[in-house]
Design a protein around this motif. Structure first.
Motif, mmCIF file in Angstrom:
data_model
loop_
_atom_site.group_PDB
_atom_site.id
_atom_site.type_symbol
_atom_site.label_atom_id
_atom_site.label_comp_id
_atom_site.label_asym_id
_atom_site.label_seq_id
_atom_site.Cartn_x
_atom_site.Cartn_y
_atom_site.Cartn_z
ATOM 1 N N GLY A 171 45.265 -21.731 12.698
ATOM 2 C CA GLY A 171 45.140 -20.299 12.435
ATOM 3 C C GLY A 171 43.682 -19.867 12.369
ATOM 4 N N ASN A 172 42.831 -20.708 11.787
ATOM 5 C CA ASN A 172 41.394 -20.419 11.740
ATOM 6 C C ASN A 172 40.822 -20.345 13.155
ATOM 7 N N ALA A 173 41.223 -21.305 14.015
ATOM 8 C CA ALA A 173 40.740 -21.323 15.396
ATOM 9 C C ALA A 173 41.242 -20.100 16.159
ATOM 10 N N MET A 174 42.505 -19.748 15.961
ATOM 11 C CA MET A 174 43.070 -18.569 16.622
ATOM 12 C C MET A 174 42.309 -17.321 16.197
ATOM 13 N N TRP A 175 42.043 -17.201 14.911
ATOM 14 C CA TRP A 175 41.346 -16.034 14.364
ATOM 15 C C TRP A 175 39.970 -15.880 15.003
ATOM 16 N N ALA A 176 39.262 -16.979 15.156
ATOM 17 C CA ALA A 176 37.924 -16.931 15.752
ATOM 18 C C ALA A 176 37.985 -16.611 17.246
ATOM 19 N N PHE A 177 39.046 -17.037 17.922
ATOM 20 C CA PHE A 177 39.161 -16.897 19.374
ATOM 21 C C PHE A 177 39.765 -15.564 19.810
ATOM 22 N N ALA A 178 40.839 -15.143 19.167
ATOM 23 C CA ALA A 178 41.644 -14.003 19.638
ATOM 24 C C ALA A 178 41.283 -12.714 18.919
ATOM 25 N N THR A 179 40.238 -12.058 19.386
ATOM 26 C CA THR A 179 39.833 -10.780 18.821
ATOM 27 C C THR A 179 40.667 -9.661 19.469
ATOM 28 N N VAL A 180 40.575 -8.456 18.926
ATOM 29 C CA VAL A 180 41.338 -7.330 19.469
ATOM 30 C C VAL A 180 40.973 -7.142 20.941
ATOM 31 N N GLY A 181 41.994 -7.036 21.783
ATOM 32 C CA GLY A 181 41.813 -6.881 23.223
ATOM 33 C C GLY A 181 41.881 -8.182 23.990
ATOM 34 N N ALA A 182 41.869 -9.328 23.295
ATOM 35 C CA ALA A 182 41.938 -10.620 23.978
ATOM 36 C C ALA A 182 43.287 -10.764 24.679
ATOM 37 N N LYS A 183 43.282 -11.463 25.792
ATOM 38 C CA LYS A 183 44.492 -11.653 26.595
ATOM 39 C C LYS A 183 45.380 -12.736 25.994
ATOM 40 N N VAL A 184 46.683 -12.443 25.923
ATOM 41 C CA VAL A 184 47.686 -13.411 25.487
ATOM 42 C C VAL A 184 48.724 -13.497 26.601
#
Length: 188
Positions: A171-184
């Protein structure tokens, strides 16, 4: 003095944005089903029973799915119950197992809509690092999160929840990586 004032203004702005994001999430998570409008991009659908994941690389079972696009993205494979964080050069920076929610988005491409640091999940579990990227039928928000107690319990199938749970470090890694607008990208 001007430098100190701008820091205070920036801090107050960040706090206001976090509060608005929190309230928006709470509102969307508590909309009665009769009032919720379905999202045009996602529906609540579980992968078909017996659906084989066609992207599996038998020699490298943890390789990022080939059908997940290019560039920087979060890849979520429904059948594999796995997430990959992929950088702009196409290199996997992290991959980890997740516990899917009881409601899943359809395979496709999405963007991170909002993020919330700490909140109570729709199942009542205190969660952190919430990264919302889709709305499913009935207005169920779908996103990644980590339970603060580190648990990854299977969701109650009677509840419509959209929280894809992961371990706290993930979850920490996801939080650092997936900012608003990031592609999923969601694949079967």
């Amino acid at each position: 003095m001007a430098r100190g004032s701008s820091g205070i203004v920036a801090g107050l702005t960040a706090a206001a944005l976090a509060a608005v994001g929190f309230l928006a999430y709470q509102a969307s998570a508590n909309v009665p089903e009769t009032l919720a409008a379905p999202s045009p991009k996602a529906t609540s659908t579980a992968p078909p029973a017996g659906h084989a994941a066609g992207h599996k690389d038998k020699k490298h079972p943890l390789a990022v799915p080939a059908d997940s696009g290019t560039g920087a993205r979060v890849v979520y494979a429904l059948d594999d119950r796995r997430v990959w964080l992929v950088d702009a050069k196409g290199k996997t920076t992290r991959s980890f197992a997740v516990m899917p929610s009881s409601v899943n988005p359809r395979p496709g491409s999405y963007k991170v809509r909002s993020r919330t640091g700490v909140i109570k999940g729709s199942d009542g579990v205190p969660i952190e690092h919430v990264v919302l990227f889709a709305m499913a039928d009935g207005g169920v928000p779908v996103g990644f999160s980590a339970a603060q107690d580190g648990s990854m319990k299977a969701p109650d199938p009677k509840l419509k929840t959209g929280g894809v749970r992961m371990k706290r470090a993930d979850g920490n890694a996801m939080w650092a990586f997936a900012t608003v607008g990031a592609k999923v990208v969601v694949v079967p």
